[in-house]
Design an enzyme around this catalytic site. Structure first.
Site, PDB file in Angstrom:
ATOM      1  N   ASP A 149     -37.792 -41.829  18.362  1.00 16.76           N
ATOM      2  CA  ASP A 149     -37.900 -42.085  19.805  1.00 16.76           C
ATOM      3  C   ASP A 149     -39.266 -41.609  20.288  1.00 16.76           C
ATOM      4  O   ASP A 149     -39.968 -40.898  19.559  1.00 16.76           O
ATOM      5  CB  ASP A 149     -36.784 -41.337  20.579  1.00 16.76           C
ATOM      6  CG  ASP A 149     -36.464 -41.982  21.929  1.00 16.76           C
ATOM      7  OD1 ASP A 149     -37.384 -42.081  22.778  1.00 16.76           O
ATOM      8  OD2 ASP A 149     -35.310 -42.386  22.145  1.00 16.76           O
TER       9      ASP A 149
ATOM     10  N   CYS B 284     -25.993 -58.042  30.917  1.00 17.57           N
ATOM     11  CA  CYS B 284     -26.976 -58.578  31.868  1.00 17.57           C
ATOM     12  C   CYS B 284     -27.495 -59.952  31.448  1.00 17.57           C
ATOM     13  O   CYS B 284     -28.225 -60.594  32.190  1.00 17.57           O
ATOM     14  CB  CYS B 284     -28.152 -57.621  32.041  1.00 17.57           C
ATOM     15  SG  CYS B 284     -27.718 -56.171  32.991  1.00 17.57           S
TER      16      CYS B 284
ATOM     17  N   TYR C 242     -34.814 -58.382  32.543  1.00 18.25           N
ATOM     18  CA  TYR C 242     -34.161 -57.508  31.554  1.00 18.25           C
ATOM     19  C   TYR C 242     -33.093 -58.305  30.787  1.00 18.25           C
ATOM     20  O   TYR C 242     -32.994 -58.244  29.562  1.00 18.25           O
ATOM     21  CB  TYR C 242     -33.536 -56.298  32.279  1.00 18.25           C
ATOM     22  CG  TYR C 242     -32.633 -55.440  31.430  1.00 18.25           C
ATOM     23  CD1 TYR C 242     -33.154 -54.488  30.565  1.00 18.25           C
ATOM     24  CD2 TYR C 242     -31.238 -55.570  31.502  1.00 18.25           C
ATOM     25  CE1 TYR C 242     -32.309 -53.694  29.779  1.00 18.25           C
ATOM     26  CE2 TYR C 242     -30.395 -54.786  30.732  1.00 18.25           C
ATOM     27  CZ  TYR C 242     -30.937 -53.845  29.873  1.00 18.25           C
ATOM     28  OH  TYR C 242     -30.109 -53.067  29.103  1.00 18.25           O
TER      29      TYR C 242
ATOM     30  N   LYS D 103     -32.874 -59.449  26.808  1.00 14.19           N
ATOM     31  CA  LYS D 103     -31.703 -59.118  25.983  1.00 14.19           C
ATOM     32  C   LYS D 103     -31.167 -60.380  25.306  1.00 14.19           C
ATOM     33  O   LYS D 103     -30.740 -60.344  24.149  1.00 14.19           O
ATOM     34  CB  LYS D 103     -30.615 -58.481  26.856  1.00 14.19           C
ATOM     35  CG  LYS D 103     -30.915 -57.033  27.229  1.00 14.19           C
ATOM     36  CD  LYS D 103     -30.782 -56.179  25.989  1.00 14.19           C
ATOM     37  CE  LYS D 103     -31.068 -54.740  26.215  1.00 14.19           C
ATOM     38  NZ  LYS D 103     -31.184 -53.986  24.961  1.00 14.19           N
TER      39      LYS D 103
ATOM     40  N   ASN E 124     -22.235 -51.613  31.069  1.00 12.26           N
ATOM     41  CA  ASN E 124     -22.317 -50.346  31.825  1.00 12.26           C
ATOM     42  C   ASN E 124     -21.686 -49.137  31.127  1.00 12.26           C
ATOM     43  O   ASN E 124     -20.544 -48.763  31.418  1.00 12.26           O
ATOM     44  CB  ASN E 124     -21.641 -50.490  33.194  1.00 12.26           C
ATOM     45  CG  ASN E 124     -22.437 -51.376  34.120  1.00 12.26           C
ATOM     46  OD1 ASN E 124     -23.665 -51.277  34.186  1.00 12.26           O
ATOM     47  ND2 ASN E 124     -21.752 -52.250  34.829  1.00 12.26           N
TER      48      ASN E 124
ATOM     49  N   GLN F 149     -19.590 -55.195  45.794  1.00 13.19           N
ATOM     50  CA  GLN F 149     -19.917 -55.769  44.483  1.00 13.19           C
ATOM     51  C   GLN F 149     -19.064 -55.057  43.423  1.00 13.19           C
ATOM     52  O   GLN F 149     -18.802 -53.865  43.533  1.00 13.19           O
ATOM     53  CB  GLN F 149     -21.425 -55.673  44.181  1.00 13.19           C
ATOM     54  CG  GLN F 149     -22.043 -54.298  44.111  1.00 13.19           C
ATOM     55  CD  GLN F 149     -22.528 -53.761  45.455  1.00 13.19           C
ATOM     56  OE1 GLN F 149     -21.905 -53.995  46.482  1.00 13.19           O
ATOM     57  NE2 GLN F 149     -23.612 -52.996  45.451  1.00 13.19           N
ATOM     58  N   THR F 150     -18.615 -55.814  42.414  1.00 12.42           N
ATOM     59  CA  THR F 150     -17.694 -55.249  41.416  1.00 12.42           C
ATOM     60  C   THR F 150     -18.387 -55.050  40.061  1.00 12.42           C
ATOM     61  O   THR F 150     -19.309 -55.782  39.710  1.00 12.42           O
ATOM     62  CB  THR F 150     -16.472 -56.171  41.191  1.00 12.42           C
ATOM     63  OG1 THR F 150     -16.951 -57.486  40.891  1.00 12.42           O
ATOM     64  CG2 THR F 150     -15.573 -56.201  42.409  1.00 12.42           C
TER      65      THR F 150
HETATM   66  P1  NAD Z   1     -31.909 -44.867  27.202  1.00  6.68           P
HETATM   67  O1  NAD Z   1     -33.048 -45.242  28.090  1.00  6.68           O
HETATM   68  O2  NAD Z   1     -31.246 -43.565  27.436  1.00  6.68           O
HETATM   69  O3  NAD Z   1     -32.350 -44.957  25.681  1.00  6.68           O
HETATM   70  C1  NAD Z   1     -33.373 -45.812  25.214  1.00  6.68           C
HETATM   71  C2  NAD Z   1     -34.340 -44.987  24.414  1.00  6.68           C
HETATM   72  O4  NAD Z   1     -35.348 -45.850  23.869  1.00  6.68           O
HETATM   73  C3  NAD Z   1     -35.085 -43.931  25.262  1.00  6.68           C
HETATM   74  O5  NAD Z   1     -34.854 -42.631  24.766  1.00  6.68           O
HETATM   75  C4  NAD Z   1     -36.534 -44.336  25.148  1.00  6.68           C
HETATM   76  O6  NAD Z   1     -37.442 -43.236  25.106  1.00  6.68           O
HETATM   77  C5  NAD Z   1     -36.540 -45.104  23.827  1.00  6.68           C
HETATM   78  N1  NAD Z   1     -37.704 -45.969  23.746  1.00  6.68           N
HETATM   79  C6  NAD Z   1     -38.173 -46.817  24.705  1.00  6.68           C
HETATM   80  N2  NAD Z   1     -39.318 -47.371  24.307  1.00  6.68           N
HETATM   81  C7  NAD Z   1     -39.582 -46.868  23.066  1.00  6.68           C
HETATM   82  C8  NAD Z   1     -40.653 -47.063  22.159  1.00  6.68           C
HETATM   83  N3  NAD Z   1     -41.676 -47.882  22.433  1.00  6.68           N
HETATM   84  N4  NAD Z   1     -40.610 -46.391  20.979  1.00  6.68           N
HETATM   85  C9  NAD Z   1     -39.590 -45.524  20.689  1.00  6.68           C
HETATM   86  N5  NAD Z   1     -38.559 -45.306  21.530  1.00  6.68           N
HETATM   87  C10 NAD Z   1     -38.561 -45.967  22.707  1.00  6.68           C
HETATM   88  O7  NAD Z   1     -30.859 -46.080  27.329  1.00  6.68           O
HETATM   89  P2  NAD Z   1     -29.359 -46.172  26.809  1.00  6.68           P
HETATM   90  O8  NAD Z   1     -28.484 -46.219  28.000  1.00  6.68           O
HETATM   91  O9  NAD Z   1     -29.092 -45.161  25.759  1.00  6.68           O
HETATM   92  O10 NAD Z   1     -29.368 -47.635  26.171  1.00  6.68           O
HETATM   93  C11 NAD Z   1     -29.539 -47.845  24.770  1.00  6.68           C
HETATM   94  C12 NAD Z   1     -29.560 -49.339  24.499  1.00  6.68           C
HETATM   95  O11 NAD Z   1     -28.343 -49.946  24.958  1.00  6.68           O
HETATM   96  C13 NAD Z   1     -30.694 -50.084  25.208  1.00  6.68           C
HETATM   97  O12 NAD Z   1     -31.171 -51.103  24.364  1.00  6.68           O
HETATM   98  C14 NAD Z   1     -30.011 -50.705  26.396  1.00  6.68           C
HETATM   99  O13 NAD Z   1     -30.678 -51.859  26.853  1.00  6.68           O
HETATM  100  C15 NAD Z   1     -28.651 -51.029  25.818  1.00  6.68           C
HETATM  101  N6  NAD Z   1     -27.625 -51.129  26.869  1.00  6.68           N
HETATM  102  C16 NAD Z   1     -27.258 -50.015  27.547  1.00  6.68           C
HETATM  103  C17 NAD Z   1     -26.309 -50.118  28.554  1.00  6.68           C
HETATM  104  C18 NAD Z   1     -25.883 -48.911  29.353  1.00  6.68           C
HETATM  105  O14 NAD Z   1     -25.068 -49.070  30.265  1.00  6.68           O
HETATM  106  N7  NAD Z   1     -26.372 -47.707  29.075  1.00  6.68           N
HETATM  107  C19 NAD Z   1     -25.741 -51.368  28.873  1.00  6.68           C
HETATM  108  C20 NAD Z   1     -26.159 -52.472  28.153  1.00  6.68           C
HETATM  109  C21 NAD Z   1     -27.089 -52.365  27.129  1.00  6.68           C
END
Ligand code: NAD
Length: 332
Positions: free
Chosen positions: A32, A130, A159, A163, A188, A228-229
């Protein structure tokens, strides 16, 4: 011993996945831009690196002790709640950064597989609800988010478009280069150790923070009319579903991982206020809201993986509220 690479291991879902994999006896490397913010990492190795750099990606894909990882979890993305992804202000950054990471990871894995003449490593991709079309999410009482409703595509945010592009990219590398994949569409995800302040937090964390800061009978601000739901899935259940999906031998998705307990944002406030033991009023202000209605459809995951959510939203919010209340107390 099995080994796993967790990309985005400093984030919310990634850091929980590292804990889970360690509890199952895996050797884990996390990668990360940052260490986890709220607890120390359980990973055997943690590499601070920028996955937008393809040379870095090539290096982290090869474990120190052998030539291949058994599993890769790709969570790294530019990510946030409505205040980050729905304003339009971060679109170029979100699309460029997240797509670059996914392009780098898949092409580097493919090249590595070619060099060792083996397609062993299975890779998980955390897609998102999304990506579902806006036209199916206009009625807050009857949104349609079945997996087969994705096309014609019309996500309401860049976004979501990224995805959708990236899940297609994972399937393309599977079809053309035989990379074993598992592609989920998360709905979510929330819980302790998720972002709760700073502008990237999502609705459950933002509401817990506002309710924790409020005095009895205070009013908190909500974006839009609050009708909104949405549905929200607790982190432990997300990790369990993801692990079950990765263990499955031939189902590759895409599959929803979410809860079907749909509530309005106003109901989410009431649930949180009840847990806090406070009477909370709401004032409704302009703000980014996303689609009018969204709910997970779990028919496919029930059929394919025998998984379903078990916790109620109130149970998940109880744990999350306690954690955020504690964080805001120690931050004072
Ligand atoms: P988060 O932001 O907590 O985790 C994402 C991590 O990716 C972060 O720690 C960030 O530092 C790291 N990151 C970003 N750019 C980077 C780079 N260039 N190099 C290395 N690391 C990098 O988000 P999350 O909630 O843990 O989500 C994780 C995944 O799940 C994401 O892909 C997100 O789109 C997907 N997602 C999450 C949710 C949700 O509700 N949390 C819903 C749908 C999809």
């Amino acid at each position: 011993m099995k080994s796993a690479l967790v990309l985005g291991a400093g984030g919310f879902i990634g850091s929980h996945m590292v804990k889970r994999l360690k509890s199952e006896g895996y050797w884990v490397r996390g990668v990360d831009l940052k260490y986890p913010e709220y607890s120390s990492t359980n990973a055997d190795e943690f590499v601070i690196a920028d996955l937008r750099n393809v040379e870095v990606v090539k290096q982290v894909l090869i474990p120190s002790s052998s030539l291949i990882f058994d599993e890769i979890y790709q969570f790294a993305a530019d990510m946030g709640g409505a205040g980050f992804v729905f304003t339009g202000e971060n679109d170029a950054e979100i699309m460029h950064n997240s797509a670059t990471i996914n392009l780098n990871v898949l092409e580097s894995l493919h090249q590595h597989n070619q060099s060792i003449r083996l397609n062993h490593t299975k890779i998980f991709y955390s897609g998102s609800a999304c990506m579902y079309p806006a036209y199916n999410q206009k009625d807050p009482d009857n949104p349609n988010c079945t997996e087969d409703s994705a096309y014609p595509a019309e996500p309401d945010s860049e976004y979501g478009w990224e995805k959708l592009f990236s899940e297609r990219l994972f399937f393309a590398y599977h079809r053309n280069h035989n990379i074993p994949v598992a592609v989920a569409r998360y709905h979510n995800i929330f819980g302790p150790e998720g972002t709760w302040e700073g502008g990237r937090e999502k609705a459950p964390a933002a509401i817990c923070r506002k309710v924790a800061a409020a005095k009895d009978t205070d009013s908190i601000e909500i974006w839009g009319d609050g009708n909104q739901t949405r549905s929200f899935l607790y982190i432990d259940e997300c990790i369990e579903a993801t692990r079950r999906f990765m263990m499955h031998t031939d189902f590759i998705g895409p599959v929803n991982i979410g809860s079907e307990e749909m509530v309005t944002i106003n109901q989410l406030v009431s649930i949180t206020a009840d847990i806090a033991g406070k009477k909370i009023e709401t004032s409704h202000i302009d703000g980014p809201q996303g689609v009018r209605g969204r709910n997970s459809s779990n028919n496919l995951i029930r059929e394919k993986l025998g998984w379903d959510y078990k916790m109620t939203l109130a149970e998940g919010i109880q744990n999350t509220y306690e954690w955020i209340r504690f964080q805001s107390e120690i931050g004072k």
